[in-house]
Design a protein around this motif. Structure first.
Motif, short mmCIF file in Angstrom:
data_model
loop_
_atom_site.label_atom_id
_atom_site.label_comp_id
_atom_site.label_asym_id
_atom_site.label_seq_id
_atom_site.Cartn_x
_atom_site.Cartn_y
_atom_site.Cartn_z
N UNK A 49 2.06 -6.98 -2.26
CA UNK A 49 3.16 -6.58 -3.15
C UNK A 49 3.19 -5.09 -3.41
N UNK A 50 2.04 -4.43 -3.29
CA UNK A 50 2.00 -2.98 -3.50
C UNK A 50 2.89 -2.25 -2.51
N UNK A 51 3.24 -2.92 -1.40
CA UNK A 51 4.15 -2.32 -0.43
C UNK A 51 5.53 -2.04 -0.99
N UNK A 52 5.89 -2.69 -2.11
CA UNK A 52 7.16 -2.39 -2.77
C UNK A 52 7.15 -1.00 -3.41
N UNK A 53 5.96 -0.48 -3.67
CA UNK A 53 5.81 0.80 -4.36
C UNK A 53 5.29 1.91 -3.46
N UNK A 54 4.54 1.54 -2.43
CA UNK A 54 3.92 2.52 -1.54
C UNK A 54 4.61 2.46 -0.18
N UNK A 55 5.40 3.46 0.17
CA UNK A 55 6.24 3.38 1.38
C UNK A 55 5.46 3.08 2.66
N UNK A 56 4.27 3.66 2.84
CA UNK A 56 3.60 3.47 4.12
C UNK A 56 2.99 2.06 4.25
N UNK A 57 3.00 1.29 3.16
CA UNK A 57 2.55 -0.11 3.23
C UNK A 57 3.72 -1.10 3.31
N UNK A 58 4.93 -0.56 3.28
CA UNK A 58 6.11 -1.44 3.26
C UNK A 58 6.21 -2.27 4.53
N UNK A 59 5.85 -1.68 5.66
CA UNK A 59 5.93 -2.41 6.92
C UNK A 59 5.02 -3.62 6.94
N UNK A 60 3.80 -3.46 6.42
CA UNK A 60 2.86 -4.58 6.35
C UNK A 60 3.40 -5.68 5.45
N UNK A 61 3.96 -5.28 4.30
CA UNK A 61 4.56 -6.26 3.40
C UNK A 61 5.66 -7.04 4.10
#
Length: 213
Positions: A49-61
């Motif tokens: 869920x942190x990918x909603x806030x951290x752009x470079x983790x959005x792809x994994x989310x």
């Protein structure tokens, strides 16, 4: 304590079960299976869920949410129905009511109002009051990108000055708290809200991006 968030959650799950995995929602790019996966991740997978806030983790989310969405749909909806795991503070009824009422109300309407022939639900006064309180807490954030001033008038609840005017004048929004919440969270096309103000100001508000994003 009446658990409105829990009631909205269960009604949403009933609707997801009834409709099946491939029906549209108002969430752009998501069908019912994607929405269910989002809710499971929100409550049970903070690492994703942190990918909603951290752009470079959005792809994994996005990848993991899609993978989850393509799994067993019945089991996925059952996980939403169970609620947050015991380790999550949202498993506490008071925290659940505070953090999940609007989430589940809006997503239930995302599902309902994406289907043909929908009509607004008749909501109890107590739930309308809770939605009004939640809206007043979040209105400044929801309307922050509007160039107009915002005054909300909730049917049976009073008025709330949500934002001072910027480049334009003030627009008054009238409706039930439920409909005002939907408008504030970006569901403008389906929210049954009356807008009062100068035509240019109303046009500017209608073009503004509302909600959390």
């Amino acid at each position: 304590m009446t658990r409105h968030a829990q009631s909205e959650r269960l009604q949403l799950c009933d609707e997801l079960d009834r409709l099946g995995p491939d029906r549209p929602t108002l969430c752009e790019g998501w069908d019912t299976r994607d929405l269910a996966a989002h809710l499971v991740i929100r409550e049970g997978r903070p690492d994703l869920a942190v990918g909603n806030l951290v752009p470079f983790l959005a792809g994994r989310l996005e990848r993991e949410q899609r993978r989850m969405a393509l799994g067993d749909y019945t089991a996925l909806v059952a996980r939403v129905r169970q609620g947050a795991p015991a380790w999550n503070p949202m498993s506490n009824p008071k925290v659940d009511e505070l953090t999940n009422l609007v989430e589940y109300f809006v997503h239930l309407e995302d599902v309902r109002r994406a289907q043909p022939g929908w009509e607004p639900r008749e909501l109890p006064d107590a739930l309308q009051g809770k939605l009004w309180s939640a809206l007043k807490r979040s209105a400044r954030l929801m309307f922050r990108k509007s160039a107009t001033g915002i005054v909300l008038i909730g049917e049976g609840q009073g008025r709330h000055a949500a934002k001072l005017p910027d480049q334009h004048g003030t627009v008054i929004l009238r409706g039930t708290p439920a409909e005002l919440v939907l408008y504030a969270y970006g569901r403008k096309d389906v929210a049954r809200v009356e807008l009062e103000g100068d035509a240019d100001d109303i046009a500017a508000l209608q073009q503004a991006e509302l909600g959390i994003s």
